[in-house]
Motif scaffolding. Structure first.
Motif, mmCIF file in Angstrom:
data_model
loop_
_atom_site.group_PDB
_atom_site.id
_atom_site.type_symbol
_atom_site.label_atom_id
_atom_site.label_comp_id
_atom_site.label_asym_id
_atom_site.label_seq_id
_atom_site.Cartn_x
_atom_site.Cartn_y
_atom_site.Cartn_z
ATOM 1 N N ASN A 181 1.271 -0.779 -0.412
ATOM 2 C CA ASN A 181 0.553 0.349 -0.011
ATOM 3 C C ASN A 181 0.854 1.356 -0.166
ATOM 4 O OD1 ASN A 181 -2.817 -1.713 -0.121
ATOM 5 N ND2 ASN A 181 -2.261 -1.688 2.058
ATOM 6 N N VAL A 182 1.460 1.572 0.827
ATOM 7 C CA VAL A 182 3.146 2.268 1.027
ATOM 8 C C VAL A 182 3.348 2.678 -0.384
ATOM 9 C CG1 VAL A 182 4.839 3.805 1.925
ATOM 10 C CG2 VAL A 182 3.483 1.802 3.334
ATOM 11 N N LEU A 183 3.931 1.315 -1.025
ATOM 12 C CA LEU A 183 4.026 2.052 -2.332
ATOM 13 C C LEU A 183 3.485 1.825 -3.196
ATOM 14 C CD1 LEU A 183 7.536 -1.331 -1.868
ATOM 15 C CD2 LEU A 183 7.446 1.731 -1.733
ATOM 16 N N ALA A 184 1.782 1.901 -3.875
ATOM 17 C CA ALA A 184 1.428 1.884 -4.238
ATOM 18 C C ALA A 184 1.517 0.450 -5.119
ATOM 19 C CB ALA A 184 1.017 3.154 -4.829
ATOM 20 N N MET A 185 1.535 -0.427 -5.121
ATOM 21 C CA MET A 185 2.166 -1.615 -5.946
ATOM 22 C C MET A 185 1.529 -2.968 -6.260
ATOM 23 S SD MET A 185 5.226 -3.708 -4.960
ATOM 24 C CE MET A 185 6.270 -2.505 -5.262
ATOM 25 N N PRO A 186 0.562 -3.858 -6.292
ATOM 26 C CA PRO A 186 -0.172 -5.171 -6.065
ATOM 27 C C PRO A 186 0.480 -5.730 -5.096
ATOM 28 C CG PRO A 186 0.260 -4.493 -8.727
ATOM 29 C CD PRO A 186 1.053 -3.731 -7.641
ATOM 30 N N VAL A 187 0.315 -6.777 -3.966
ATOM 31 C CA VAL A 187 0.734 -6.901 -3.479
ATOM 32 C C VAL A 187 1.662 -8.374 -4.273
ATOM 33 C CG1 VAL A 187 -1.260 -8.582 -2.444
ATOM 34 C CG2 VAL A 187 0.081 -8.949 -0.859
ATOM 35 N N GLY A 188 1.204 -9.133 -4.649
ATOM 36 C CA GLY A 188 1.748 -10.073 -5.640
ATOM 37 C C GLY A 188 2.969 -9.293 -5.886
ATOM 38 N N THR A 189 2.856 -8.090 -6.530
ATOM 39 C CA THR A 189 4.757 -7.522 -7.028
ATOM 40 C C THR A 189 5.580 -7.521 -5.684
ATOM 41 O OG1 THR A 189 2.969 -7.024 -8.714
ATOM 42 C CG2 THR A 189 5.261 -5.598 -8.663
ATOM 43 N N ALA A 190 5.065 -7.049 -4.977
ATOM 44 C CA ALA A 190 5.542 -6.141 -3.059
ATOM 45 C C ALA A 190 6.341 -8.244 -2.976
ATOM 46 C CB ALA A 190 4.408 -6.254 -2.512
ATOM 47 N N ARG A 191 5.431 -9.076 -2.756
ATOM 48 C CA ARG A 191 5.915 -10.141 -2.331
ATOM 49 C C ARG A 191 7.333 -10.663 -3.191
ATOM 50 N NH1 ARG A 191 3.220 -13.325 1.234
ATOM 51 N NH2 ARG A 191 1.007 -11.999 0.946
ATOM 52 N N THR A 192 6.495 -10.505 -4.432
ATOM 53 C CA THR A 192 8.276 -11.180 -5.525
ATOM 54 C C THR A 192 9.067 -10.087 -4.729
ATOM 55 O OG1 THR A 192 6.516 -11.381 -7.228
ATOM 56 C CG2 THR A 192 9.116 -11.479 -7.599
ATOM 57 N N HIS A 193 9.284 -8.189 -5.185
ATOM 58 C CA HIS A 193 10.346 -8.331 -3.730
ATOM 59 C C HIS A 193 11.076 -8.961 -2.731
ATOM 60 C CE1 HIS A 193 10.113 -5.219 -8.342
ATOM 61 N NE2 HIS A 193 9.080 -4.742 -7.707
ATOM 62 N N TYR A 194 10.096 -8.787 -2.168
ATOM 63 C CA TYR A 194 10.248 -9.319 -0.807
ATOM 64 C C TYR A 194 11.411 -10.338 -0.946
ATOM 65 C CZ TYR A 194 9.792 -10.705 4.050
ATOM 66 O OH TYR A 194 10.523 -11.430 5.269
ATOM 67 N N GLU A 195 10.941 -11.099 -1.542
ATOM 68 C CA GLU A 195 11.580 -12.559 -2.112
ATOM 69 C C GLU A 195 12.513 -12.460 -2.390
ATOM 70 O OE1 GLU A 195 10.364 -15.151 0.083
ATOM 71 O OE2 GLU A 195 7.962 -14.757 0.679
ATOM 72 N N ARG A 196 12.456 -12.012 -3.218
ATOM 73 C CA ARG A 196 13.800 -11.734 -3.969
ATOM 74 C C ARG A 196 15.600 -11.074 -3.360
ATOM 75 N NH1 ARG A 196 11.315 -11.114 -10.492
ATOM 76 N NH2 ARG A 196 10.806 -13.581 -10.664
ATOM 77 N N GLY A 197 14.696 -9.834 -2.672
ATOM 78 C CA GLY A 197 15.544 -8.935 -2.115
ATOM 79 C C GLY A 197 16.467 -9.523 -1.107
ATOM 80 N N LYS A 198 15.138 -10.594 -0.166
ATOM 81 C CA LYS A 198 15.558 -10.935 1.075
ATOM 82 C C LYS A 198 16.675 -12.041 0.652
ATOM 83 C CE LYS A 198 12.670 -13.832 2.964
ATOM 84 N NZ LYS A 198 11.325 -14.319 4.020
ATOM 85 N N ALA A 199 16.214 -13.274 -0.241
ATOM 86 C CA ALA A 199 17.406 -13.760 -0.695
ATOM 87 C C ALA A 199 18.607 -13.544 -0.756
ATOM 88 C CB ALA A 199 16.539 -14.773 -1.458
ATOM 89 N N ARG A 200 18.831 -12.304 -1.850
ATOM 90 C CA ARG A 200 19.797 -11.823 -1.737
ATOM 91 C C ARG A 200 20.119 -10.835 -1.135
ATOM 92 N NH1 ARG A 200 21.993 -7.928 -5.544
ATOM 93 N NH2 ARG A 200 23.899 -8.153 -5.930
ATOM 94 N N LEU A 201 19.642 -10.190 0.100
ATOM 95 C CA LEU A 201 20.235 -9.702 1.060
ATOM 96 C C LEU A 201 21.253 -10.667 2.199
ATOM 97 C CD1 LEU A 201 20.637 -7.422 2.616
ATOM 98 C CD2 LEU A 201 18.746 -7.661 4.064
ATOM 99 N N ARG A 202 20.674 -12.434 2.249
ATOM 100 C CA ARG A 202 21.025 -13.484 3.035
ATOM 101 C C ARG A 202 22.214 -13.640 2.440
ATOM 102 N NH1 ARG A 202 15.411 -16.806 3.082
ATOM 103 N NH2 ARG A 202 14.956 -16.263 5.040
ATOM 104 N N ALA A 203 22.289 -13.488 0.867
ATOM 105 C CA ALA A 203 23.261 -13.731 -0.115
ATOM 106 C C ALA A 203 24.455 -13.146 0.308
ATOM 107 C CB ALA A 203 23.355 -14.359 -1.867
ATOM 108 N N LEU A 204 24.302 -11.786 0.268
ATOM 109 C CA LEU A 204 25.149 -10.827 0.132
ATOM 110 C C LEU A 204 25.984 -10.767 2.012
ATOM 111 C CD1 LEU A 204 23.710 -7.931 -1.929
ATOM 112 C CD2 LEU A 204 25.653 -8.932 -2.241
ATOM 113 N N LEU A 205 25.019 -10.704 2.759
ATOM 114 C CA LEU A 205 25.367 -10.612 4.538
ATOM 115 C C LEU A 205 26.620 -12.237 4.067
ATOM 116 C CD1 LEU A 205 22.373 -9.398 5.947
ATOM 117 C CD2 LEU A 205 24.308 -7.965 5.479
ATOM 118 N N ALA A 206 25.670 -13.446 4.256
ATOM 119 C CA ALA A 206 26.815 -14.341 3.835
ATOM 120 C C ALA A 206 28.493 -14.127 3.760
ATOM 121 C CB ALA A 206 25.772 -15.592 3.521
ATOM 122 N N GLU A 207 28.086 -13.352 2.925
ATOM 123 C CA GLU A 207 29.080 -13.005 2.440
ATOM 124 C C GLU A 207 30.433 -12.037 3.292
ATOM 125 O OE1 GLU A 207 28.832 -11.134 -1.356
ATOM 126 O OE2 GLU A 207 27.581 -12.636 -2.199
#
Lengths: 173, 128
Positions: A143-169
């Motif tokens: 809602n804050v980002l004015a985007m569909p929740v499905g899109t937000a969920r995709t960004h969330y999952e991908r971003g989280k996976a990438r962040l985990r990988a970056l922090l693991a490095e």
């Protein structure tokens, strides 16, 4: 129509102030002075009735959307006002704010987290900030980002996976 | 997930640390409502003034370097009696022919017949 009386609005704003400032800093790409100005304008919009809360979401979610829009407006306006020159002036002026004094004291893990977050896409950064930092649900973040929740969920999952990988490095102390 | 990968709890904890650290640096609510630091300082006005001053100085420098045309005498003046063009000698020769003068062939001052004596029509050449 204002959903809340003026004094309640002020209380609500006060209650969300800390998170709102952090969100404003994020929207201003880390510029704290600019964030302060954006937040001031956003507060003025709400208190003067130029932005009206209509209870379609929580007050906090709605206000974060106002901050985001205000940051976009301010960025466009600032570009017209020769922001670079302004920044140059402030840098040469040697004006150091109180906040910077705390910068050296921060934990090394926080800059590492910020650096890792900075390597994600803009959308992924926004959604992770709202969910993890501001403790919003994915629905509210969408809602804050004015985007569909499905899109937000995709960004969330991908971003989280990438962040985990970056922090693991990052090297372990 | 590998053992080195932080899970959601770890991520949440790290964000919480960040939030805690940021909360110390958050400016007071009343201060932000009253006026942000940048507006209070009027900082936006100063660079604008600096920019305006720099523009004025730049214009002054450019204008100072440009050659001034004020008071300069033009090299070509179209004043009656002084204008000379490359075909002026033709006019001089016309003026030099006097009535009754018989020009000699080969003379520098030779000039054809006066205009009044020139044939009005020229017979076309006949081709064989």
């Amino acid at each position: 129509m204002l959903a809340l009386p003026a004094f309640d609005l002020r209380d609500e704003l006060h209650r969300t102030h800390s998170g709102a400032f952090a969100w404003a800093v994020h929207c201003c790409r880390g510029d704290r002075d600019e964030a302060e100005e954006v937040l001031h304008v956003a507060y003025a919009k709400v208190l003067e009735g130029r932005a009206r809360f209509e209870e379609r979401s929580t007050f906090r979610t709605w206000f974060f959307g106002v901050i985001r829009l205000t940051a976009h407006e301010q960025r466009r306006w600032r570009w017209l006002q020769f922001t670079r020159l302004e920044r140059w002036w402030q840098d040469t002026e040697g004006e150091r704010d109180d906040d910077d004094r705390h910068a050296h004291a921060e934990d090394e893990r926080i800059p590492a987290l910020r650096a890792a977050l900075g390597r994600l896409s803009r959308r992924q950064q926004e959604i992770l900030h709202l969910v993890f930092y501001e403790s919003l649900t994915i629905q509210d973040a969408a809602n804050v980002l004015a985007m569909p929740v499905g899109t937000a969920r995709t960004h969330y999952e991908r971003g989280k996976a990438r962040l985990r990988a970056l922090l693991a490095e990052e090297p372990t102390p | 997930m590998t053992p080195t990968e932080p899970d959601d709890t770890t991520l949440a904890r790290r964000f919480a640390e960040w939030r805690e650290e940021e909360s110390v640096r958050t400016p007071a609510f009343e201060r932000v409502v009253a006026a942000p630091r940048r507006s209070r300082a009027g900082a936006w006005q100063r660079p604008t003034l600096v920019f305006a001053a720099m523009t004025v100085v730049a214009i002054a420098i450019v204008r100072g370097r440009a050659p001034s045309t004020a008071g300069a005498v033009p090299e070509i003046a179209f004043t009656a009696g002084t204008l000379r063009v490359p075909t002026d000698f033709l006019l001089d020769q016309v003026a030099s022919v006097r009535a009754g003068e018989v020009p000699t062939i080969g003379s520098v001052d030779w000039y054809p017949l006066p205009v009044d004596d020139a044939p009005t029509t020229i017979a076309p050449r006949r081709r064989n």
